[in-house]
Every structure is written in structure tokens, then in C-alpha cells.
Design a protein around this motif. Structure first.
Motif, short mmCIF file in Angstrom:
data_model
loop_
_atom_site.label_atom_id
_atom_site.label_comp_id
_atom_site.label_asym_id
_atom_site.label_seq_id
_atom_site.Cartn_x
_atom_site.Cartn_y
_atom_site.Cartn_z
N ASP A 135 40.20 46.79 44.66
CA ASP A 135 38.65 47.66 44.27
C ASP A 135 38.78 48.96 45.63
O ASP A 135 39.21 49.51 45.99
CB ASP A 135 37.69 46.66 45.33
N HIS B 209 40.54 38.52 45.54
CA HIS B 209 42.10 38.74 46.11
C HIS B 209 42.91 38.42 46.76
O HIS B 209 44.09 38.85 46.68
CB HIS B 209 41.88 40.82 46.19
N HIS C 33 31.71 49.27 45.44
CA HIS C 33 32.71 49.39 44.54
C HIS C 33 31.93 50.91 43.55
O HIS C 33 30.94 51.10 44.23
CB HIS C 33 32.68 48.64 43.48
N HIS D 291 36.43 50.56 50.10
CA HIS D 291 36.46 49.24 49.89
C HIS D 291 35.67 48.71 51.03
O HIS D 291 34.51 48.34 51.17
CB HIS D 291 37.41 48.72 49.13
N HIS E 5 39.11 40.97 50.86
CA HIS E 5 38.30 39.49 49.91
C HIS E 5 39.09 38.40 49.30
O HIS E 5 39.82 38.01 48.28
CB HIS E 5 37.02 40.44 48.02
N HIS F 28 42.78 43.98 49.46
CA HIS F 28 41.86 44.20 50.69
C HIS F 28 41.51 42.46 50.66
O HIS F 28 42.39 41.81 50.14
CB HIS F 28 40.90 44.61 50.19
#
Ligand SMILES: [Zn+2]
Ligand SMILES: [Zn+2]
Lengths: 533, 345
Positions: free
Chosen positions: B122, B48, B293, B101, B45, B43
Motif C-alpha cells: 500500500d 498484510h 493510499h 503508507h 496493517h 507493512h
């Protein structure tokens, strides 16, 4: 209880003191007696269940959750009441009743034994939501820690009932939860409780730190100067009900100091410094600490570490309240009183004749050598005894703190406001092993610090800990030995209790030296040089 | 013959989780923490999805997010992979399923040598109108996150939480309600939840949120009418925001920007807000417990549901989850992957 828990939550999250006072006074006005009185007791830290000790709360939690999971959670949250409130499992069918009122909690817990206390609290937790559980646990274990001091609470009372806060503070020692006499007076149903002739605590006058602008105005004509002794500020009160010794915050510490609390044939109130040793041979603050830590000292300890009161002010003499008199005159009465008293454990803090502020500055710098003096107290000759810190009346001028560059060794999460961040640090200096004086130096712990960093620095420190843990011992993290911190401390002395052989007085963070390599931190020998002779 | 243990072909390396060939050389990484050849990204973020990889494989939404954040040249080659579409690298079959997420967030399902490994990335299980819901996939090894893996975390219903803002607005109609929310995912979820709760007035957003809100809207997520909270010189907020809802990144809460708002009421939307002392520490007047989360119960329920032979834990509070799983008799190990932040929530 639900409303009280909401109040606690509001207090916790409200940054402005005025808004806190607003929430509090609203709660006082809208809560009936005796709930109001019991809530007040909890807010000022004067209510606590005798049986609901942290160990009992922890034991209750252990019936609901695995002990290790509880320990990990408590380590993270840092606050017992909050951990249990969050962890408490919702019952599958919530019993159809509402949480108890404050006064019913107080009366139910009153003479309950430990088992009954557990059962009661457990039943209450089952019928409460998270915030109410939190408030309930804070209430029963005492120590609310919601950022409202006893002073703020009393200001709110003053605000709610339109009375001067000084009048409330003055009668505080005379009243007990649920404070019926207080509220009767506040609501004009009865006269103010009377403190005359009783051995009660009178609010202290405090000093401001002296800054450079103030310095120029300090002249012998208008100012009195005395040493600032490195002991503990206390108040000795003698009345028809006996002699009591109070700490700076007004706690009754009489039982720890029998040499000062024998009955006197004089009534009145003295303000002074509690010191260890004898007037002609003062012992260190570390010695005094041994006495301060003991609620009931042994005969042996009283012989090895005697204490005495070095008086610097008199508030009340017999029937005369002297607080509206200038200190110049109060000191004359003080001197006379001490002469008449002729008490082996009370002496006078002398006034220092001086010529100008320049001279004072030299004295202040020098007082490091003696170790028993923290600096100077400078008081306006015409100052009357106010409570609290009043501008331009009393100044304290401390010697500069010592500093050292040390390496962080261990970290632990803090409690209360700092909870859930790593905020308790053990730090170390370099030292050579006794048996190999020429070998590689190693880091030995020399102290612990919990304060001195900003919130932003705390976050960075916390991130540092999480990224640099090399070993865990329960809640303690051992760190990679890389981060240097400049710590400030007031004094350093020899100590047999610490492996390094030294103990620091009030160490705190001064600066985090992210840039400085660990091998450039200070050596123990450097610290040893500052040990008071 | 039973299949070889998947640790023969997937393992944690210093650069992140990697699938390796028979010689031990990485075939590809998952959410690599430093620049690498071939990387599957769960994903968008930032911890990541990092820029600088040669070849990035991800959902089309995640690729769009990376492009919005890092520019069109964030990787030499990109391969969009739609939900449930399979691709093969070496002897590994790869497909993606939703993780719930943020927009485009995926679990990575890996089938190789007779075993199935699912990398959760996540994830959360609570409803979220801005992204596809988590799909449990039964597997041999479930590699999970553990950001909120402590029994103290039991996140409340999101719609009930968000309605507290509307209650507060009614109570304090003159105060600007400024909500701190991370720019990817949380901000858009807060807006969508406010819309679900019936709030129809324009919502004012900080400049740093503009691009990603637009991206969500381009992907068909209805966020209603959004207006810039910033106007005039130096990016300062408008004075006319009394009684309005303003969304800003958490970093803007503590600086001058938010103090310029009319009598601002500082709200923070995060799963960490469940711990009152922690919320207090961050100077928040109204903590809003809203997490992207899984909370404690959802982590354990998810593991029950996918029923793996082993659980591996990537990042977060692994000690508590390890303990709970050992009590249930589930084999678990902590990978101690470095480089994923748990504050960015
Ligand atoms: Zn994420
Ligand atoms: Zn993450």
C-alpha cells in the motif's frame, strides 16, 4: 450558490431533525428574495430545469472523461450529481468569477435549449469547487436527496417566521416558486392566500399501527371499523376550478383517471381508496398498478382496467369545512353526499358491525383469503380530522405478512442514501423445469428487495457481494448461490412478465439466514400456494 | 538474449504473491494471506502482516509493529532489513524502499534473471510527517495496489483538511470532537497533522491506540502530549472532554463509548469520506478526507514515473485502473488477490 451548496451539505450530514430545521431556518432568514424562494422550490422538489436531464449531464461528463471510466465511477458512487461533481476536472486556470446566484441560474436556464444548457452548466462547473459543483448539479437535475423532507422544510419555515405549519401546508397548492405570496404573508406584508372553494389538496390524516396494549380498548361503543382496502389512498377535490385527484403525498394525478375527474355539480373533498375493477368486482393491486403507471391511459386500458373510488371520509362539503367534526358525523354526511352524487365510479366503504377485538383479530387473519383487503382500519368515533399521525385516534391493523426463504442471485448498488453499497437484490426460489419435472431443481428469480436490513447488515451484505461475485454484467453482479434470506411480502400473484410466473407485492428483507444452506430455501410450489384466488 | 519474462519467477498463488524457483515451488511469499514458510511483509496493517509465519522479513519498524500487535513470538525467525540494504534468496536480490503508507511501510524491489519487479504494497504520495516518503523506482513490472483507483478520488491537501477540525473547534467550543481513525497509521498521522497545524493542547486517545502511539513516539515521531481518553471503570470516557480532541478507532464511533462524550461531534478521517453519500451512510457529521493510499491521479502519475513495461494490480478497484492504463497503451493485468480489505483505511 456557494451558500446553498453548503446548506445542502449541512443537511446531508446532520443526523438530528431539529438541527436540520435550525440550519434551514437560518438560511431562510439570511437569504434575500428571490434566491430564498428558488432555494425553497429546490428543497421541496418543485424546481427542476427542463433541459438538465440526467442524460444531458451524462453527455457533459463524457466530454471530460472516458465513458467506461465514467460508468465504473457512477456505479461506485451511485449518485449522478456527486459522480460528475467529483470527476469534473479542475480547469488549469480557474476563470476569475464566482459561481452564479440561485435566481440567476433559474433565469439563465429558463428558456435555454439543450446545447445552451450544457454550455451554461459547464461554465458554472468550471468556476466552482467540488461541493458547489455537487449542489449545482443537484439543483439543476432536481431531487436533492439530502435527508430533508418537504415536511421538514415547511417546519423550518414555520419556525423561521413563527407561523403554524398547518397554515403553511394548507396554502401550499395555491403558491408557486419563487413563492412571493407565501413570503409576503410570512413576513406579515399581506394576508394569507386563500384556498376556499378551490380544488386543492388538504393534508391527510394518517393511522398508527395497532399494538397489543391498544387492542383491549377497542369496543364497538367508541370505535368504527372498516376494511383496509388494498388500493392507493387518494383525495378527490371538487371546486370552482374543476375536479382533481391527488395521491397520498399530494401529487396531482388527475390526468391518469378521467373516470373520476369529470366536472361535478358538487364542491368538496373526499378521502378514500382508489381501486381497480368495479365496486361489485374488485381487481387486484397488480391491475391497479397498470393504471397508476400511466399518466394518460388509453381508451382500451380504461375499458379493460376501470377504476373507482371507495370513499371513507369527507373533509369539506360545499362551503362547510367538516374537519373539526367527529368522524361519526362526517360519515353520515358522506353517506348522504354519495347518495346525492350517484356517481358510477364512487362508492362507500362500509362500516363493519363487530362485537369485540377478538372478533376483529379473526377477521384480520382471514382477510388473506380475499387478497383485496390488507387488514382493518379502526377509528375513534369522536376523532376529528387532523393532519398527520395523531396518537390514539386512527389505527391500522394489518394481516401478517407472508414470508419465504429465498437465495440471493444478483446484486446491484443502490442509489441515494444506499449509494455505493450493494443494496438492490434479486432473489430466487427452487423450481423444476417444466419439461423435466423429476430433474434437479434450479433457482428461478422470484423478486427484488431493496430494504428491511439495518445499516450494519447492509455492510455485511456488501462485503458478501464483493467476496462472492462470480460474474459481472455491467453494474449487476451475479453471486455465488449460497446466501439464504427470509423475505416478507404482502401478497403474491401470477405474472406473465416474470420468468418464474409470479410477482410479489412489496418484498423486503426480514432476516438474513447466514446459517441456512441454499438447498433448504423454499420451492416455487410453496410460494404458488399463497397466490390469491 | 532478452531476459525471461518475470512471470517465470513471480506469480500470484492462492496464498498470495510468491516468488518461485525453477521447479515452481515458492521460495518466499509477499504479504502471504495464510501461514507460510518465508514471508516478506510490506507493512504492519493486519491484512498484510499476519501472524504465524515461520520466517518474516521486513523493516525494523514493521517488525516492531507486528510484535506490538501479536506478541514477541509472532514468527519463529525474523530478519530486519534496513532501507536499501540488499539480501539474497536463491537467485533473487531483495531490497526495501519507503512506500509512504504508514511507519515502516516498504516497497519490495526484486531483481532476478535480468529483470526488476517492484511490489508497491500500500502506498501514497501525499505528505505524511509520520513516515518516510515514497521513493519511485524504475522497473520492468510494477505491482501496484488500487484501493482508490477511481477518477472520483482526488484527495485534498491533508493540512487544509485537518485545519477544518480547528475551525470547527472554534465554532463549537463545548463539543467533544471525536475523530475516528484506524489505529495504525491514520491515528498517528491525524495527531501529527494537528501538531503541524499549530494545535498544542493535549490530545486524548482511546485505549486501543495507546500502544501504537507509544511505538511511533519511540521511533522518534513527535506526537506532542497525549492523554488517555478513558478513565474510571469499564473503560468509559471522561466527562471533562468538552471542547477537546479525542481520537478513537472507527469501531468506537458508533457504540456507547463515544455517545458518553459531552455532545460529541463525530468526525471520520478516511479516503472514503470523499463520497458524501458514503460518509452519510456511516453516520458521520464531519467527514475528513484523509487517505493513506494514493488517489487516482497519484496512482497514474506514479505509474508514469516508474515507467514499467507491465503493471500488475493486487487489490482494490482494478477495473477502472485497467481501463485507464489500456487507454494509455500500458499493459496491465489484475491479479485478483483475495484477503486484502479495502475498508480498513
Ligand atoms: Zn495498508
Ligand atoms: Zn492494503
Amino acid at each position: 450558490m456557494i451558500r446553498f451548496a453548503r446548506l445542502l451539505e449541512q443537511l446531508l450530514f446532520t443526523p438530528q431533525r431539529n438541527t436540520k430545521i435550525h440550519h434551514l431556518s437560518e438560511w431562510f432568514q439570511n437569504t434575500p428574495m428571490p434566491d430564498r424562494g428558488w432555494g425553497l422550490a429546490a428543497l421541496v422538489g418543485e424546481f427542476q430545469s427542463k433541459k438538465a436531464k440526467p442524460a444531458l449531464i451524462r453527455a457533459m461528463a463524457s466530454t471530460k472523461i472516458d465513458a467506461e471510466l465514467f460508468a465504473i465511477s457512477y456505479d461506485f458512487v451511485g449518485d449522478l450529481a456527486e459522480t460528475v461533481a467529483l470527476i469534473w476536472p479542475e480547469p488549469h486556470l480557474r476563470p476569475n468569477s464566482t459561481p452564479p446566484t440561485l435566481s440567476s441560474i433559474v433565469s439563465a436556464l429558463g428558456d435555454a435549449n439543450a446545447e445552451e444548457t450544457k454550455t451554461l452548466i459547464s461554465q458554472w462547473l468550471d468556476i466552482s469547487d467540488t461541493t458547489t459543483r455537487w449542489g449545482l448539479l443537484k439543483l439543476t437535475t432536481g431531487g436533492l436527496r439530502v435527508g430533508a423532507s418537504a415536511r421538514t422544510v415547511r417546519l423550518a419555515l414555520a419556525h423561521a417566521y413563527g407561523k403554524p405549519v398547518e397554515h403553511i401546508e394548507e396554502i401550499w397548492p395555491l403558491i408557486q416558486p419563487p413563492y412571493t405570496a407565501l413570503f409576503d404573508w410570512l413576513e406579515d406584508k399581506s394576508p394569507r392566500p386563500n384556498a376556499d372553494g378551490k380544488a386543492v389538496f388538504r393534508p391527510l390524516m394518517l393511522a398508527h399501527p395497532l399494538n397489543d396494549q391498544d387492542m383491549a380498548s377497542i369496543t364497538p361503543e367508541n370505535w368504527l371499523v372498516e376494511w383496509k382496502w388494498d388500493g392507493a389512498r387518494v383525495q378527490l377535490a371538487s371546486g370552482q376550478d374543476g375536479v382533481r385527484l391527488f395521491s397520498r403525498s399530494g401529487d396531482d394525478i388527475s390526468s391518469g383517471f378521467p373516470e373520476l375527474t369529470k366536472p361535478l355539480d358538487w364542491h368538496g373533498t373526499l378521502d378514500g381508496e382508489l381501486l381497480a375493477g368495479q365496486p361489485h368486482d374488485i381487481a387486484s393491486f397488480q391491475d391497479l398498478q397498470q393504471r397508476l403507471n400511466r399518466k394518460k391511459p388509453s381508451v382500451k386500458l380504461m375499458q379493460t382496467v376501470p377504476v373507482f373510488l371507495r370513499a371513507y371520509d369527507i373533509l369539506i362539503d360545499g362551503e362547510n369545512d367538516l374537519r373539526q367534526m367527529p368522524i361519526e358525523h362526517r360519515r353520515e354526511i358522506l353517506q348522504q353526499t354519495l347518495k346525492t352524487l350517484d356517481h358510477p365510479a364512487i362508492d362507500l366503504s362500509a362500516v363493519l358491525p363487530f362485537t369485540d377485538a377478538q372478533q376483529l383479530d379473526e377477521w384480520r387473519q382471514k382477510c388473506r383469503d380475499g387478497g383485496l383487503i390488507e387488514g382493518l382500519m379502526i377509528k375513534a368515533r369522536n376523532s376529528v380530522y387532523h393532519q398527520g399521525r395523531v396518537k390514539g385516534q386512527w389505527f391500522k391493523w394489518k394481516r401478517d405478512p407472508l414470508t419465504a426463504d429465498v437465495v440471493l442471485l444478483y446484486a446491484q448498488r443502490g442509489h441515494g442514501k444506499r449509494s455505493s453499497f450493494f443494496s438492490d437484490y434479486t432473489f430466487a426460489a427452487w423450481a423444476n423445469h417444466g419439461d423435466q419435472p423429476d430433474g434437479e431443481p434450479v433457482l428461478v428469480p422470484v423478486g427484488k428487495a431493496y430494504s428491511g436490513f439495518s445499516d450494519a447488515e447492509l455492510k455485511k451484505l456488501d462485503a458478501f457481494v464483493r467476496a462472492n461475485t462470480i460474474q459481472r454484467y455491467g453494474p449487476v453482479r451475479e453471486l455465488k448461490k449460497t446466501l439464504v434470506v427470509e423475505v416478507a411480502f404482502d401478497a403474491i400473484g401470477l405474472s406473465s412478465r416474470h420468468k418464474s410466473g409470479v410477482a410479489m407485492r412489496f418484498p423486503r428483507f426480514q432476516r438474513i439466514r447466514w446459517d441456512k444452506p441454499a438447498h433448504e430455501a423454499d420451492h416455487l410450489d410453496t410460494l404458488m400456494k399463497w397466490i390469491d384466488s | 538474449m532478452s531476459p525471461p519474462h518475470p512471470s517465470r519467477w513471480i506469480r500470484p498463488l492462492a496464498s498470495g504473491l510468491a516468488v518461485i524457483d525453477g521447479m515452481g515451488a515458492p521460495r518466499f511469499h509477499i504479504d502471504a494471506t495464510r501461514a507460510n514458510e518465508t514471508v516478506i511483509v510490506t507493512h504492519g496493517h493486519a491484512d498484510h502482516a499476519r501472524p504465524g509465519h515461520k520466517h518474516v522479513i521486513a523493516t525494523p519498524e514493521t517488525l516492531a509493529i507486528m510484535e506490538a500487535r501479536y506478541g514477541a513470538r509472532f514468527a519463529e525467525q525474523v530478519t530486519p532489513l534496513n532501507w536499501h540494504e540488499t539480501m539474497r534468496i536463491g537467485d533473487v536480490d531483495i531490497h526495501l524502499v519507503p512506500a509512504g503508507h504508514v511507519l515502516g511501510s516498504a516497497q519490495i524491489v526484486l531483481d532476478s534473471q535480468g529483470s526488476r519487479v517492484v511490489v508497491s504494497g500500500d502506498y501514497k504520495r501525499k505528505p505524511d510527517p509520520t513516515c518516510a516518503a515514497f521513493e519511485p523506482v524504475a522497473c520492468d513490472i510494477f505491482i501496484t495496489e488500487a484501493t482508490f483507483a477511481l477518477p472520483v478520488f482526488s484527495h485534498p491537501d491533508p493540512l487544509t483538511e485537518i485545519s477544518r477540525i480547528l475551525t470547527s473547534l472554534a465554532l463549537f467550543p463545548a463539543r467533544a470532537h471525536v475523530i475516528g481513525a484506524y489505529s495504525l497509521g491514520k491515528a498517528q498521522r491525524v495527531i501529527a497533522l494537528l501538531r503541524q497545524a499549530g494545535y498544542e493542547a493535549p490530545i486524548f486517545i482511546h485505549g486501543a491506540l495507546q500502544k501504537l502511539c507509544q511505538l511511533y513516539q519511540d521511533h522518534g515521531i513527535d506526537l506532542g502530549k497525549l492523554e488517555p481518553a478513558t478513565s474510571g471503570q469499564k473503560g468509559m470516557p471522561q466527562p471533562a472532554l468538552a471542547g477537546q480532541i479525542v481520537i478513537a478507532p472507527p469501531s468506537a464511533l458508533s457504540d456507547r463509548w463515544s455517545r458518553r462524550l459531552p455532545d460529541p461531534l463525530i468526525i471520520m478521517a478516511s479516503g472514503w469520506m470523499q463520497v458524501k453519500q458514503r460518509a452519510k451512510q456511516s453516520g458521520v457529521e464531519m467527514p475528513l478526507i484523509l487517505s493513506d493510499h494514493a488517489d487516482w491521479n497519484d496512482l497514474l502519475a506514479t505509474i508514469d514515473e516508474v515507467d514499467p513495461k507491465e503493471v500488475w494490480i493486487t487489490h482494490g478497484r482494478e477495473d477502472a485502473l485497467m481501463r485507464a492504463l489500456s487507454l494509455k497503451g500500458v499493459t496491465a493485468k489484475a491479479l485478483h488477490l483475495i484477503g486484502y480489505e479495502d475498508d480498513a483505511e
